[in-house]
Write a protein that holds these residues in place. Structure first.
Motif, mmCIF file in Angstrom:
data_model
loop_
_atom_site.group_PDB
_atom_site.id
_atom_site.type_symbol
_atom_site.label_atom_id
_atom_site.label_comp_id
_atom_site.label_asym_id
_atom_site.label_seq_id
_atom_site.Cartn_x
_atom_site.Cartn_y
_atom_site.Cartn_z
ATOM 1 N N LYS A 194 37.847 30.185 26.551
ATOM 2 C CA LYS A 194 37.682 30.081 28.012
ATOM 3 C C LYS A 194 38.607 29.007 28.587
ATOM 4 O O LYS A 194 39.302 29.234 29.572
ATOM 5 N N ALA A 218 41.971 29.564 31.038
ATOM 6 C CA ALA A 218 42.063 28.881 32.337
ATOM 7 C C ALA A 218 43.342 28.045 32.413
ATOM 8 O O ALA A 218 44.045 28.051 33.429
ATOM 9 N N GLY A 235 44.242 28.031 36.096
ATOM 10 C CA GLY A 235 42.931 28.116 36.728
ATOM 11 C C GLY A 235 42.658 29.401 37.480
ATOM 12 O O GLY A 235 41.577 29.566 38.046
ATOM 13 N N ASN A 283 39.131 32.210 35.336
ATOM 14 C CA ASN A 283 38.090 31.327 34.822
ATOM 15 C C ASN A 283 36.891 32.213 34.491
ATOM 16 O O ASN A 283 36.078 32.521 35.355
#
Length: 104
Positions: free
Chosen positions: A16, A20, A25, A28
């Motif tokens: 994860k 990201a 970002g 997410n």
């Protein structure tokens, strides 16, 4: 996920975080989406759970570590070729992208 796992084994939360980071970002994954994707990729034979564990003093024993399979590498290579072909077609039709100035 396959791109992240190509660099080595990771547990779900590390996947994860890496996704990201790689997408600045923009992606997410929520826990349900992350573990749902892991479950599907396990069932498809793209990834497998690793039997190897880091030092128990440095890790949580509940974590499951995953690695890409040989089949997963083949699928990732085929997808890379497909995307490269699409970029080549778009470049031929529209030219190279011009960086947008002052646009987000």
């Amino acid at each position: 996920m396959l791109l992240s796992l190509a660099e080595g084994e990771r547990h779900g939360y590390a996947l994860k975080r890496d996704i990201a980071r790689r997408t600045n970002g923009k992606v997410n994954l929520a826990a349900g989406a992350l573990y749902g994707s892991i479950s599907k990729m396990l069932a498809q034979g793209l990834i497998e759970e690793s039997d190897e564990r880091p030092d128990p003093h440095l890790d949580d024993e509940r974590r499951r570590y995953y690695r890409v399979t040989a089949f997963g590498r083949q699928v990732a290579q085929a997808e890379t070729a497909r995307l490269r072909e699409l970029v080549d077609i778009a470049t031929a039709r529209f030219g190279r992208p011009v960086p947008a100035e002052g646009h987000s």
